[in-house]
Scaffold this motif. Structure first.
Motif, PDB file in Angstrom:
ATOM      1  N   LYS A  33       0.847  -1.186   0.000  1.00  0.00           N
ATOM      2  CA  LYS A  33       0.000   0.000   0.000  1.00  0.00           C
ATOM      3  C   LYS A  33       0.884   1.239   0.000  1.00  0.00           C
ATOM      4  O   LYS A  33       1.672   1.449   0.908  1.00  0.00           O
ATOM      5  CB  LYS A  33      -0.870   0.017   1.246  1.00  0.00           C
ATOM      6  N   VAL A  37      -5.577   2.756  -1.868  1.00  0.00           N
ATOM      7  CA  VAL A  37      -6.381   2.694  -0.653  1.00  0.00           C
ATOM      8  C   VAL A  37      -7.539   1.729  -0.856  1.00  0.00           C
ATOM      9  O   VAL A  37      -8.053   1.584  -1.954  1.00  0.00           O
ATOM     10  CB  VAL A  37      -6.953   4.074  -0.243  1.00  0.00           C
ATOM     11  N   SER A 127      -7.193   2.787   6.680  1.00  0.00           N
ATOM     12  CA  SER A 127      -5.726   2.802   6.651  1.00  0.00           C
ATOM     13  C   SER A 127      -5.173   2.276   7.958  1.00  0.00           C
ATOM     14  O   SER A 127      -5.901   2.092   8.933  1.00  0.00           O
ATOM     15  CB  SER A 127      -5.197   4.189   6.320  1.00  0.00           C
ATOM     16  N   HIS A 128      -3.886   1.968   7.943  1.00  0.00           N
ATOM     17  CA  HIS A 128      -3.248   1.400   9.123  1.00  0.00           C
ATOM     18  C   HIS A 128      -2.095   2.284   9.549  1.00  0.00           C
ATOM     19  O   HIS A 128      -1.382   2.821   8.714  1.00  0.00           O
ATOM     20  CB  HIS A 128      -2.710  -0.004   8.832  1.00  0.00           C
ATOM     21  N   LYS A 129      -1.936   2.406  10.830  1.00  0.00           N
ATOM     22  CA  LYS A 129      -0.821   3.175  11.389  1.00  0.00           C
ATOM     23  C   LYS A 129       0.207   2.150  11.836  1.00  0.00           C
ATOM     24  O   LYS A 129       0.027   1.480  12.867  1.00  0.00           O
ATOM     25  CB  LYS A 129      -1.350   3.980  12.573  1.00  0.00           C
ATOM     26  N   GLU A 149      -6.585  -6.083   3.662  1.00  0.00           N
ATOM     27  CA  GLU A 149      -5.396  -5.321   4.002  1.00  0.00           C
ATOM     28  C   GLU A 149      -4.759  -5.973   5.228  1.00  0.00           C
ATOM     29  O   GLU A 149      -5.435  -6.173   6.239  1.00  0.00           O
ATOM     30  CB  GLU A 149      -5.839  -3.897   4.356  1.00  0.00           C
ATOM     31  N   CYS A 151      -1.321  -5.929   7.838  1.00  0.00           N
ATOM     32  CA  CYS A 151      -0.016  -5.380   8.218  1.00  0.00           C
ATOM     33  C   CYS A 151       0.489  -6.099   9.456  1.00  0.00           C
ATOM     34  O   CYS A 151      -0.285  -6.541  10.296  1.00  0.00           O
ATOM     35  CB  CYS A 151      -0.063  -3.875   8.422  1.00  0.00           C
TER      36      CYS A 151
ATOM     37  N   GLU B  83      -5.785  12.019   4.908  1.00  0.00           N
ATOM     38  CA  GLU B  83      -5.026  10.872   5.431  1.00  0.00           C
ATOM     39  C   GLU B  83      -4.096  11.263   6.585  1.00  0.00           C
ATOM     40  O   GLU B  83      -3.819  10.458   7.460  1.00  0.00           O
ATOM     41  CB  GLU B  83      -4.216  10.199   4.313  1.00  0.00           C
ATOM     42  N   ASP B  87      -3.771   9.455  10.183  1.00  0.00           N
ATOM     43  CA  ASP B  87      -2.528   9.075  10.873  1.00  0.00           C
ATOM     44  C   ASP B  87      -2.523   9.587  12.304  1.00  0.00           C
ATOM     45  O   ASP B  87      -2.111   8.892  13.233  1.00  0.00           O
ATOM     46  CB  ASP B  87      -1.311   9.694  10.166  1.00  0.00           C
ATOM     47  N   THR B 117      -5.861   0.845  13.354  1.00  0.00           N
ATOM     48  CA  THR B 117      -6.446   1.052  12.019  1.00  0.00           C
ATOM     49  C   THR B 117      -7.291   2.313  12.096  1.00  0.00           C
ATOM     50  O   THR B 117      -7.904   2.571  13.131  1.00  0.00           O
ATOM     51  CB  THR B 117      -7.374  -0.136  11.674  1.00  0.00           C
TER      52      THR B 117
END
Lengths: 154, 154
Positions: A33, A37, A127-129, A149, A151, B83, B87, B117
């Motif tokens: 990624k 997205v 999304s992933h941190k 997704e 991670c 985004e 974050d 996430t």
């Protein structure tokens, strides 16, 4: 993160959708990624944590795909994404991760699973941190696409 | 799940928002989630897993609140949820859970944290798939409300 971490999730989801929903999910090429997205209408998320690794899995469905899967699982037509669909996606997420956990455990990777969370909402972005790479695997079905997704941080 | 599991999350979030964003977050009365749902525009989610307990935390912000918090953290006006805000919410979620983990560890509860996430999308709904109770804590700030959802299974 290498292919031995991704394949168990691929195997697990294709197997579960085939058995539970008679739905053939064809995995596309996993990509890192970066600008990609995952966007969709229903998402199941689960955390994984252990001594060797921690991570997170998100499965993001578009509405037509999850309505088809839900219809197959329930044996009747489903025409609305509501909380019961959210519950079903939570359950699918749990089963996929449980299956992957067993396969990863055979490879020597141990982790505990957290509790799945689901999100309902048109066109949300996931999304992933993480300090590690994020891998997106697109899947194709006869009723449309969905995205997985994954991670992991070591 | 009792108050000794909830209070560490309350303390941790009010502390972090006060220190990092000079924002006073006033906790409302925690309620069991039944018909109540947390709805918002940005959500941070993190899983927790250990031998004694597993769980999940979701922090759901409405747009005005997270724009205010982001502005305070960055020291400049922020007028769009993008985004980078995702974050930041992932980071806040991580810090809140890290703080609560330390407090719970003093009470003898140990768990590992998964990877956070984040979800971006107008008016999405968050729910948890769990056999245990789900507790929602509404918070009030000068720029609006946000919601913390905690669930644990023993």
């Amino acid at each position: 993160m290498n292919v031995e971490f991704i394949n168990p999730f691929l195997k697990s989801i294709t197997n579960i959708l085939s058995v539970m929903a008679q739905t053939e999910a064809r995995a596309g090429r996993p990509v890192k990624k970066e600008d990609n997205v995952a966007m969709g209408d229903v998402t199941g998320i689960i955390g994984m944590a252990g001594q060797q690794a921690k991570g997170s899995l998100a499965i993001t469905f578009t509405e037509p795909v999850i309505l088809h899967i839900a219809g197959q699982m329930l044996g009747e037509e489903v025409d609305e994404v509501d909380e019961s669909i959210g519950d079903m996606v939570g359950e699918i997420t749990n089963m996929v991760t449980g299956g992957a956990k067993r396969l990863l455990s055979e490879q020597g990777y141990k982790f505990d699973m957290a509790v799945p969370t689901t999100i309902l909402g048109k066109n949300h972005i996931v999304s992933h941190k993480t300090s590690g790479p994020i891998i997106i695997i697109p899947f194709d079905t006869d009723s449309g696409k969905f995205f997985v997704e994954v991670c992991f941080e070591m």
